[in-house]
Design a protein around this motif. Structure first.
Motif, PDB file in Angstrom:
ATOM      1  N   UNK A   1       0.834  -1.213   0.000  1.00 49.72           N
ATOM      2  CA  UNK A   1       0.000   0.000   0.000  1.00 49.72           C
ATOM      3  C   UNK A   1       0.868   1.262   0.000  1.00 49.72           C
ATOM      4  N   UNK A   2       1.944   1.292   0.803  1.00 52.88           N
ATOM      5  CA  UNK A   2       2.825   2.464   0.849  1.00 52.88           C
ATOM      6  C   UNK A   2       3.552   2.680  -0.467  1.00 52.88           C
ATOM      7  N   UNK A   3       4.074   1.568  -1.039  1.00 53.02           N
ATOM      8  CA  UNK A   3       4.795   1.704  -2.310  1.00 53.02           C
ATOM      9  C   UNK A   3       3.855   2.128  -3.439  1.00 53.02           C
ATOM     10  N   UNK A   4       2.625   1.661  -3.403  1.00 55.20           N
ATOM     11  CA  UNK A   4       1.658   2.004  -4.452  1.00 55.20           C
ATOM     12  C   UNK A   4       1.322   3.502  -4.381  1.00 55.20           C
ATOM     13  N   UNK A   5       1.213   4.039  -3.153  1.00 55.19           N
ATOM     14  CA  UNK A   5       0.925   5.461  -3.001  1.00 55.19           C
ATOM     15  C   UNK A   5       2.069   6.305  -3.565  1.00 55.19           C
ATOM     16  N   UNK A   6       3.306   5.888  -3.313  1.00 59.67           N
ATOM     17  CA  UNK A   6       4.454   6.607  -3.862  1.00 59.67           C
ATOM     18  C   UNK A   6       4.473   6.518  -5.385  1.00 59.67           C
TER      19      UNK A   6
END
Length: 409
Positions: A391-396
């Motif tokens: 989820x964090x990498x997708x937001x970036x």
């Protein structure tokens, strides 16, 4: 022979008067009848009655002194004792005795009145002295001086005391007046010195004010005039005639300067109001460039407007923030558009954005593969942990893709 209750005439013509001590010959009568003789000597008695009556009236109604009254009484008493008269000489002696008592009574009354008057005068003078000694320390120079003069007049109207007492009180009274006069003289001498010093200081201030009256350095000169006014107030007052003359010169010099400055400022204000009108027109022209569609054209147009703006000159100070703020707002909009254009067309920035996007995409793809493997192996805990990381990498990645779109790719 002829007789009377108070006297008689014998056959030889001798006239007698009857007294408490017996008969006493008072004269001889040969020229007429015994009745005429008695009538003559009765008239002498009546004369004594009149004199005693007059003295009684003088004692009763005039300010005849006791000494003079006593002298007069004794003179009349001698006349009564040796009187060649027929009548009640004893009653005359008794009247004189009563008159003596009356004179003595009046003497005591006058003595008491004089003592009372003297005591009242002493008390009054002591009161005057006490007030004078209090006034000697007063700084109400005019009122105290007038009051001391009034006290002197009051003193002069009071009776004198005995010499020693009167001299002692007068010495204190006079000393108080002298002390006040000395202090007042010293005060006004010091005041005169202060006023002379103030005159000299103000004379210098006037000379500087007159020298500055032709100055055209408006700001510094106006500031110096304010300083001169403060120094003027701090200098104190000069003598009245000098003060008025110096003030008229000082104020006149300021008026010359400030009138000239007012005329220049009025002309400048008219010019600046005209400048404001022209700059308002240019600000409105610049604001028509917004929103910016053609950056290159807007930049050129604003540059031309700004050149005309700079050529106009100053506007009124109170209007300056608002009118300059309008031009700054257009200028900031141009700067923001230029920065956005630069970011969009910068190759290095685009390459960095593309590289970052690729790295994030590889990381997202790798995490998805690891999640699938963990679930296939039944390791739900690891799959859950990797999902949170995804989820964090997708937001970036989403953010990087949005930035890359700004570069047109």
């Amino acid at each position: 022979m002829s007789s009377d209750p108070w006297g008689r005439v014998d056959e030889s013509g001798t006239v007698y008067v009857r007294t408490a001590d017996g008969e006493r010959a008072v004269g001889s009568w040969q020229a007429g009848s015994p009745d005429e003789a008695l009538a003559y000597f009765k008239r002498k008695y009546d004369g004594l009655v009149v004199e005693i009556g007059l003295l009684e009236r003088r004692v009763r109604t005039t300010d005849l002194s006791a000494k003079d009254a006593t002298t007069a009484i004794e003179h009349l008493r001698a006349q009564v004792v040796e009187a060649h008269a027929v009548g009640d000489l004893q009653s005359l002696a008794e009247r004189l005795d009563k008159l003596v008592a009356s004179v003595e009574e009046r003497r005591e009354e006058r003595k008491a009145a004089k003592a009372k008057q003297s005591e009242e005068a002493r008390s009054a003078k002591e009161t005057l002295v006490a007030e004078a000694e209090e006034l000697a320390n007063s700084e109400q120079w005019r009122a105290a001086g007038e009051r001391l003069r009034a006290l002197v007049d009051t003193w002069k109207g009071l009776p004198r005391l005995d010499r020693k007492s009167d001299d002692e009180l007068w010495h204190r009274f006079s000393h108080a007046r002298s002390a006040f006069s000395k202090r007042r003289k010293a005060h006004f001498a010091a005041l005169d010195a202060q006023r002379e010093d103030a005159r000299r200081r103000k004379e210098k201030l006037v000379q500087e004010a007159e020298a500055l009256s032709s100055s055209r350095e408006w700001g510094p000169t106006a500031a110096r005039y304010r300083e001169l006014m403060a120094e003027w107030k701090a200098a104190g007052r000069a003598q009245r005639e000098s003060e008025d003359d110096l003030w008229n010169r000082f104020r006149g010099a300021q008026d010359v300067f400030f009138q000239a400055r007012g005329e220049v400022f009025a002309e400048r204000d008219t010019e600046q109001r005209e400048n404001l009108t022209r700059k308002e027109e240019l600000a409105a022209e610049a604001e028509k460039l917004l929103p910016i569609a053609d950056l290159k054209g807007a930049r050129a147009a604003f540059r031309a407007i700004n050149e005309r703006w700079e050529a106009i000159g100053h506007v009124p100070r109170d209007a300056r923030p608002k009118i300059e703020g309008r031009m700054h707002a257009v200028e900031r909009a141009l700067q923001e558009a230029e920065e956005a254009e630069w970011r969009r067309t910068n190759p290095e920035a685009r390459a960095r954005a593309a590289g970052l996007t690729g790295q994030l995409q590889d990381a997202v793809d790798k995490l998805r593969g690891q999640i699938d493997t963990a679930r296939a192996q039944g390791n739900d805990a690891r799959a859950e942990k990797l999902s949170r990381e995804l989820e964090g990498r997708q937001a970036l990645l989403d953010q990087a893709l949005k930035g890359l779109q700004e570069f047109g790719g």
